[in-house]
Design an enzyme around this catalytic site. Structure first.
Site, PDB file in Angstrom:
ATOM      1  N   GLU A   1       0.836  -1.198   0.000  1.00 21.61           N
ATOM      2  CA  GLU A   1       0.000   0.000   0.000  1.00 21.61           C
ATOM      3  C   GLU A   1       0.866   1.242   0.000  1.00 21.61           C
ATOM      4  OE1 GLU A   1      -2.618  -0.697   3.308  1.00 21.61           O
ATOM      5  OE2 GLU A   1      -1.326   0.356   4.719  1.00 21.61           O
ATOM      6  N   CYS A   2       0.469   2.190  -0.807  1.00 15.44           N
ATOM      7  CA  CYS A   2       1.153   3.474  -0.986  1.00 15.44           C
ATOM      8  C   CYS A   2       2.627   3.231  -1.354  1.00 15.44           C
ATOM      9  CB  CYS A   2       0.991   4.339   0.251  1.00 15.44           C
ATOM     10  SG  CYS A   2       1.186   6.113  -0.115  1.00 15.44           S
ATOM     11  N   GLY A   3       3.579   3.496  -0.475  1.00 14.59           N
ATOM     12  CA  GLY A   3       4.971   3.256  -0.814  1.00 14.59           C
ATOM     13  C   GLY A   3       5.246   1.819  -1.195  1.00 14.59           C
TER      14      GLY A   3
END
Length: 467
Positions: free
Chosen positions: A348-350
């Site tokens: 998730e995200c990064g």
């Protein structure tokens, strides 16, 4: 459980430094104290944990079901041992997602679940300590405080702390104004400005606690400031006077929810400066449900554990370490091996960006990533994406079957780049259909690739709970 919330009229009022000083001062005084942070925050809780020596748990009335929120608070109390919780608010006291109750719902005793500090105060019945940055103000600060005290009848502002006071005359003027305007709300502290306690910032908030030089000295200096300028006895007395009629406690259950279901039985979780954004409450609940959490460090070129049947790459700052990640051969090979085993790999995200083909840093340099999802991201042209999100899984995924609804938060500056000319990317499909907190459709979000034995998924959504 005894507790109180520390809030302010707006961000930047100094509540984080005062909270950290208070937590360290209580610990130095021999108390075992638990801490929490309102809202979707990963950075401030790491500072809290350094101050108390215990995990800080995030509390979110928008993203968490009432039973989930009650379970996290129960875990907080069990961790504290002394049943004293100090909760730092988010933004301004009443700032939250754009949701509202109808007049009928209010009359029937309903409560806003907008993620604001005020909503958590109303749900728990805990009092609020209001931190006022009085820079450039005198008697007007009392008028501001009066507005906050009277704004919502289901929120109890029990005391005020004056922050960034200019000197003795300034403090005397302020105290006189508060005595006249708010005689029933005591001023329990007047804290001078100390630029030595200003914390460095980055684009997502404070620089991470693990990167802060001489953090213990900073926390001790903040504790000295608090002990010298706050009435600690009055503060502890306020914590013991909280109302226990908050409706949240009615949601407590002997069968505590797990927030997000574990994606496997043995979950390898990336944990280092590049992948620090995992909620402690989530990891603790996975473990409580019988799953095993196996930390590893991509920055140290570690591979996920061979016995892991799932891999989780949390968010963080991979863009600051993209060159090292690109050169981390054991990490890259270990992730490829884990993918071939067929368990869920979720980022998730990064972590999502790391699963992609490439990541371009702020200097415009493109770095090869894991290549498990057809995704190119860039920080060369930064654009802010911010807000609560509600995602409906399009197909079976890491959180359950198709139709599973996940609530969470998006906060990043990365942009998604189009495929490069002539590039033949492996097929992938959207992970979610998403909408914001107000119900406005945002379209497809994230990617899911399930083929040839691979099960890889990711998105920019920081998932918090399922509906």
């Amino acid at each position: 459980m005894r507790g109180f919330l520390i809030a302010a009229p707006r961000s930047g009022s100094g509540k984080t430094v005062l909270t950290l000083g208070l937590l360290r001062a209580l610990r130095r005084g021999g108390l075992t104290v638990a801490s929490g942070k309102v809202g979707p925050d990963y950075i401030d809780p790491a500072f809290h944990a350094a101050a108390t020596g215990r995990p800080c748990l995030s509390l979110d009335s928008w993203a968490m079901r009432p039973a989930s929120l009650a379970a996290v608070l129960a875990d907080l109390g069990a961790a504290a041992g002394t049943n004293l919780a100090v909760i730092e608010g988010v933004m301004g006291l009443f700032d939250g997602a754009p949701v509202a109750l109808s007049a009928q719902e209010r009359q029937s005793g309903g409560h806003l679940t907008d993620g604001s500090t005020a909503s958590l105060a109303a749900l728990t019945g805990w009092p609020v300590i209001l931190v006022l940055d009085v820079t450039g103000q005198a008697a007007s600060a009392a008028a501001v405080a009066r507005g906050f005290v009277t704004h919502r009848r289901d929120v109890s502002v029990a005391a005020v702390v004056l922050n960034r006071v200019a000197g003795a005359r300034h403090e005397d003027t302020l105290r006189r104004a508060f005595a006249d305007s708010l005689p029933d709300v005591p001023v329990i502290g007047a804290v001078p400005r100390d630029q030595r306690l200003d914390l460095p910032h980055r684009h997502l908030g404070l620089v991470q606690a693990c990167e802060h030089q001489a953090l213990d000295r900073f926390l001790d200096a903040a504790a000295d400031l608090v002990e010298n300028h706050l009435d600690m006895a009055a503060l502890r007395a306020i914590a013991g006077q909280h109302r226990d009629s908050g409706p949240l406690w009615q949601s407590a259950s002997t069968e505590a929810p797990v927030l997000l279901p574990p994606p496997g039985q043995r979950i390898a979780v990336a944990r280092d400066e590049a992948f620090a954004f995992a909620y402690p409450a989530q990891l603790r609940m996975w473990q409580a449900s019988g799953a095993e959490v196996l930390p590893f460090s991509p920055l140290a070129d570690e591979a996920p554990a061979a016995e892991a049947d799932a891999v989780f790459l949390p968010g963080g700052y991979p863009e600051l370490h993209a060159a090292r990640l690109a050169q981390a051969s054991r990490f890259r090979q270990g992730m490829a091996t884990a993918a071939r085993r067929g368990g869920w790999i979720y980022g998730e995200c990064g972590g999502f960006m790391t699963l992609g083909d490439s990541l371009t840093d702020a200097d415009g340099v493109a770095h090869p990533m894991l290549g498990l999802l057809p995704l190119h991201t860039s920080f060369a042209d930064r654009r802010l994406h911010l807000g609560y999100r509600r995602g409906v899984q399009v197909n079976d995924g890491p959180f359950g079957p198709a139709g599973t609804i996940v609530r969470g938060h998006e906060f990043h500056y990365a942009t998604v780049c189009p495929p490069r000319p002539g590039e033949a990317s492996p097929p992938a499909e959207p992970l979610f259909h998403a909408e914001d907190a107000a119900g406005m459709p945002l379209g497809a979000m994230g990617l899911r690739r399930v083929r040839d034995g691979l099960r890889v998924a990711g998105s920019f959504l920081h998932a918090i709970d399922v509906e």
